[in-house]
Design a protein around this motif. Structure first.
Motif, PDB file in Angstrom:
ATOM      1  N   GLN A  36       0.844  -1.178   0.000  1.00  0.00           N
ATOM      2  CA  GLN A  36       0.000   0.000   0.000  1.00  0.00           C
ATOM      3  C   GLN A  36       0.884   1.234   0.000  1.00  0.00           C
ATOM      4  OE1 GLN A  36      -2.612  -0.355   3.331  1.00  0.00           O
ATOM      5  NE2 GLN A  36      -3.844  -1.962   2.409  1.00  0.00           N
ATOM      6  N   GLY A  37       0.405   2.318  -0.622  1.00  0.00           N
ATOM      7  CA  GLY A  37       1.202   3.524  -0.699  1.00  0.00           C
ATOM      8  C   GLY A  37       2.159   3.465  -1.866  1.00  0.00           C
ATOM      9  N   LYS A  38       3.144   4.337  -1.852  1.00  0.00           N
ATOM     10  CA  LYS A  38       4.090   4.409  -2.956  1.00  0.00           C
ATOM     11  C   LYS A  38       4.979   3.174  -2.987  1.00  0.00           C
ATOM     12  CE  LYS A  38       4.376   9.454  -3.162  1.00  0.00           C
ATOM     13  NZ  LYS A  38       5.275  10.633  -3.081  1.00  0.00           N
ATOM     14  N   HIS A  39       5.160   2.613  -4.168  1.00  0.00           N
ATOM     15  CA  HIS A  39       6.043   1.469  -4.322  1.00  0.00           C
ATOM     16  C   HIS A  39       6.541   1.386  -5.751  1.00  0.00           C
ATOM     17  CE1 HIS A  39       2.140  -0.184  -5.631  1.00  0.00           C
ATOM     18  NE2 HIS A  39       2.864  -0.985  -6.395  1.00  0.00           N
ATOM     19  N   ILE A  40       7.664   0.720  -5.922  1.00  0.00           N
ATOM     20  CA  ILE A  40       8.218   0.470  -7.244  1.00  0.00           C
ATOM     21  C   ILE A  40       8.530  -1.013  -7.362  1.00  0.00           C
ATOM     22  CG2 ILE A  40       9.184   2.775  -7.564  1.00  0.00           C
ATOM     23  CD1 ILE A  40      11.940   1.590  -6.845  1.00  0.00           C
ATOM     24  N   THR A  41       8.609  -1.475  -8.598  1.00  0.00           N
ATOM     25  CA  THR A  41       8.954  -2.869  -8.871  1.00  0.00           C
ATOM     26  C   THR A  41      10.315  -2.925  -9.551  1.00  0.00           C
ATOM     27  OG1 THR A  41       6.626  -3.479  -9.118  1.00  0.00           O
ATOM     28  CG2 THR A  41       8.256  -4.983 -10.055  1.00  0.00           C
ATOM     29  N   VAL A  42      11.207  -3.718  -8.985  1.00  0.00           N
ATOM     30  CA  VAL A  42      12.563  -3.861  -9.505  1.00  0.00           C
ATOM     31  C   VAL A  42      12.776  -5.310  -9.926  1.00  0.00           C
ATOM     32  CG1 VAL A  42      15.023  -3.702  -8.974  1.00  0.00           C
ATOM     33  CG2 VAL A  42      13.419  -2.022  -8.013  1.00  0.00           C
ATOM     34  N   LEU A  43      13.136  -5.534 -11.160  1.00  0.00           N
ATOM     35  CA  LEU A  43      13.488  -6.869 -11.651  1.00  0.00           C
ATOM     36  C   LEU A  43      14.998  -6.904 -11.839  1.00  0.00           C
ATOM     37  CD1 LEU A  43      10.638  -7.672 -14.219  1.00  0.00           C
ATOM     38  CD2 LEU A  43      10.741  -8.088 -11.752  1.00  0.00           C
ATOM     39  N   ALA A  44      15.652  -7.815 -11.123  1.00  0.00           N
ATOM     40  CA  ALA A  44      17.118  -7.804 -11.078  1.00  0.00           C
ATOM     41  C   ALA A  44      17.698  -9.197 -11.215  1.00  0.00           C
ATOM     42  CB  ALA A  44      17.585  -7.168  -9.758  1.00  0.00           C
ATOM     43  N   ALA A  45      18.930  -9.240 -11.700  1.00  0.00           N
ATOM     44  CA  ALA A  45      19.661 -10.493 -11.857  1.00  0.00           C
ATOM     45  C   ALA A  45      19.693 -11.258 -10.539  1.00  0.00           C
ATOM     46  CB  ALA A  45      21.083 -10.215 -12.333  1.00  0.00           C
ATOM     47  N   ALA A  46      19.549 -12.579 -10.617  1.00  0.00           N
ATOM     48  CA  ALA A  46      19.470 -13.418  -9.421  1.00  0.00           C
ATOM     49  C   ALA A  46      20.679 -13.248  -8.512  1.00  0.00           C
ATOM     50  CB  ALA A  46      19.326 -14.886  -9.832  1.00  0.00           C
ATOM     51  N   SER A  47      21.839 -12.999  -9.090  1.00  0.00           N
ATOM     52  CA  SER A  47      23.064 -12.880  -8.291  1.00  0.00           C
ATOM     53  C   SER A  47      23.078 -11.627  -7.420  1.00  0.00           C
ATOM     54  CB  SER A  47      24.293 -12.883  -9.198  1.00  0.00           C
ATOM     55  OG  SER A  47      24.181 -11.906 -10.213  1.00  0.00           O
ATOM     56  N   MET A  48      22.153 -10.711  -7.654  1.00  0.00           N
ATOM     57  CA  MET A  48      22.094  -9.476  -6.871  1.00  0.00           C
ATOM     58  C   MET A  48      21.200  -9.610  -5.646  1.00  0.00           C
ATOM     59  SD  MET A  48      21.736  -6.634  -9.924  1.00  0.00           S
ATOM     60  CE  MET A  48      22.019  -5.228  -8.826  1.00  0.00           C
ATOM     61  N   ASP A  88       9.642  -1.117 -12.915  1.00  0.00           N
ATOM     62  CA  ASP A  88      10.108   0.267 -12.951  1.00  0.00           C
ATOM     63  C   ASP A  88      11.615   0.345 -13.178  1.00  0.00           C
ATOM     64  OD1 ASP A  88       7.553   1.694 -12.138  1.00  0.00           O
ATOM     65  OD2 ASP A  88       7.805   0.297 -10.467  1.00  0.00           O
ATOM     66  N   VAL A  89      12.320  -0.695 -12.730  1.00  0.00           N
ATOM     67  CA  VAL A  89      13.783  -0.730 -12.852  1.00  0.00           C
ATOM     68  C   VAL A  89      14.203  -2.137 -13.273  1.00  0.00           C
ATOM     69  CG1 VAL A  89      15.969  -0.545 -11.598  1.00  0.00           C
ATOM     70  CG2 VAL A  89      14.125   1.084 -11.126  1.00  0.00           C
ATOM     71  N   PHE A  90      15.175  -2.197 -14.180  1.00  0.00           N
ATOM     72  CA  PHE A  90      15.744  -3.480 -14.597  1.00  0.00           C
ATOM     73  C   PHE A  90      17.237  -3.440 -14.341  1.00  0.00           C
ATOM     74  CE2 PHE A  90      17.701  -5.850 -18.327  1.00  0.00           C
ATOM     75  CZ  PHE A  90      17.558  -7.108 -17.750  1.00  0.00           C
ATOM     76  N   ALA A  91      17.754  -4.478 -13.681  1.00  0.00           N
ATOM     77  CA  ALA A  91      19.195  -4.604 -13.425  1.00  0.00           C
ATOM     78  C   ALA A  91      19.666  -5.928 -14.008  1.00  0.00           C
ATOM     79  CB  ALA A  91      19.483  -4.542 -11.932  1.00  0.00           C
ATOM     80  N   SER A  92      20.613  -5.874 -14.913  1.00  0.00           N
ATOM     81  CA  SER A  92      21.092  -7.049 -15.634  1.00  0.00           C
ATOM     82  C   SER A  92      22.485  -7.440 -15.171  1.00  0.00           C
ATOM     83  CB  SER A  92      21.117  -6.750 -17.136  1.00  0.00           C
ATOM     84  OG  SER A  92      21.701  -7.804 -17.878  1.00  0.00           O
ATOM     85  N   ALA A  93      22.816  -8.720 -15.334  1.00  0.00           N
ATOM     86  CA  ALA A  93      24.158  -9.197 -14.990  1.00  0.00           C
ATOM     87  C   ALA A  93      25.112  -9.142 -16.177  1.00  0.00           C
ATOM     88  CB  ALA A  93      24.098 -10.614 -14.435  1.00  0.00           C
ATOM     89  N   ASN A  94      24.638  -8.632 -17.301  1.00  0.00           N
ATOM     90  CA  ASN A  94      25.559  -8.397 -18.411  1.00  0.00           C
ATOM     91  C   ASN A  94      25.025  -7.283 -19.296  1.00  0.00           C
ATOM     92  OD1 ASN A  94      23.571  -9.590 -19.993  1.00  0.00           O
ATOM     93  ND2 ASN A  94      24.864 -11.238 -20.777  1.00  0.00           N
ATOM     94  N   LEU A  95      25.870  -6.805 -20.192  1.00  0.00           N
ATOM     95  CA  LEU A  95      25.481  -5.714 -21.077  1.00  0.00           C
ATOM     96  C   LEU A  95      24.525  -6.176 -22.161  1.00  0.00           C
ATOM     97  CD1 LEU A  95      29.008  -4.059 -21.514  1.00  0.00           C
ATOM     98  CD2 LEU A  95      27.163  -3.319 -19.995  1.00  0.00           C
TER      99      LEU A  95
END
Length: 297
Positions: A36-48, A88-95
């Motif tokens: 509830q309230g403000k939130h973001i969704t981050v999808l990130a590499a498993a190693s993080m 909202d954010v994507f973090a990858s383990a490679n370029l």
């Protein structure tokens, strides 16, 4: 797989996208008790996962913006975003997979930065008789593995697998090692296979092995559910050891880029800025990552 109190709309979106991408089982999602309230969704590499969970907790404490985090192989996550998964954010383990997102116009290129670096290591179960392996030209991993397998991420798509294949090819070990590879859906699953004793050797990131040690009393969150049911929960504990480090010049540089998605909420701007903070730097470095940016004050 665990979904920890995800917002219903976010959960449905992520599940449908994952089903479309054929990788639903690869997701490990964690979030604060309420969205509830403000939130973001981050999808990130498993190693993080271990480090980013700590960063997210600090960010939420500082801003009251909750973070829903989903972890899987970078390849699976960006394909889920392409299929419409809320993020909202994507973090990858490679370029490569961030470049894929850029070409598909899934990310905001002006928010993209190369945030972290990592190392590729060879691991074994803690009770293995192998203690130190000199990793260099003509490395004979096949013989070291004996009758067992070598756990690694899928060399066709998963970043850690791609780095591993490049290193083995450079060192002249690929041809003999390839038939022994047990390819996993992400690096955390490869780690779990070694921790369970299902594979005598594994190739993972140094932060995976370090993360197992840093979990401490957070171990319930250091779990990878490979199949439904309580008995499937594999605790990633301090039951592996690093027995060798691959030379940095044996594979492409391990770089973790991060960016806001095209549909990112305004709160993602503050989150991306927080990832560059001294607080985030200290957390990432605790887990063994190299911080590639000049941290913001």
């Amino acid at each position: 797989m665990q979904f920890d109190r995800l917002d219903p709309a976010e959960l449905i979106s992520l599940m449908l996208a994952a089903l479309a991408g054929g990788a639903l089982y690869a997701i490990v999602a964690t979030s604060p008790p309420s969205t509830q309230g403000k939130h973001i969704t981050v999808l990130a590499a498993a190693s993080m996962q271990n480090a980013l969970d700590d960063v997210n907790a600090a960010f939420t404490k500082n801003t009251d913006v909750k973070v829903i985090a989903g972890y899987a192989a970078s390849s699976a996550l960006i394909k889920q975003i392409a299929q419409g998964a809320a993020a909202d954010v994507f973090a990858s383990a490679n370029l490569e997979w961030m470049d894929f997102g850029s070409r598909r116009k899934l990310i905001k290129d002006d928010t993209r930065v190369n945030l972290l670096g990592n190392q590729l290591v060879l691991i074994a179960p803690k009770d293995s008789k192998l203690d130190s392996v000199a990793i260099g030209p003509n490395l004979d991993l096949a013989t070291l593995a004996g009758d067992g397998s070598i756990a690694v991420g899928d060399v066709r798509e998963v970043p850690v697998g791609k780095y591993a294949k490049a290193a083995l090819e450079k060192l002249g070990a690929w041809q003999a090692a390839a038939p022994k590879l047990a390819m996993a859906i992400n690096t955390r699953v490869a780690l779990t296979m070694v921790a369970r004793g299902e594979a005598p050797l594994g190739i993972v990131y140094t932060t995976d092995a370090n993360g197992a040690r840093y979990c401490g009393d957070r171990r319930p969150r250091c779990v990878e559910n490979l199949r439904p049911g309580p008995s499937a929960a594999a605790e990633v504990s301090a039951s592996v050891k690093i027995i060798g480090t691959f030379p940095a010049d044996s594979h492409p540089a391990i770089v973790y880029p991060v960016a806001g998605t095209l549909t990112a909420k305004p709160e993602a701007v503050d989150y991306l800025a927080y990832l560059r903070s001294m607080t985030a730097k200290a957390i990432f470095e605790q887990y063994g990552f190299t911080f590639l940016l000049q941290p913001a004050s």
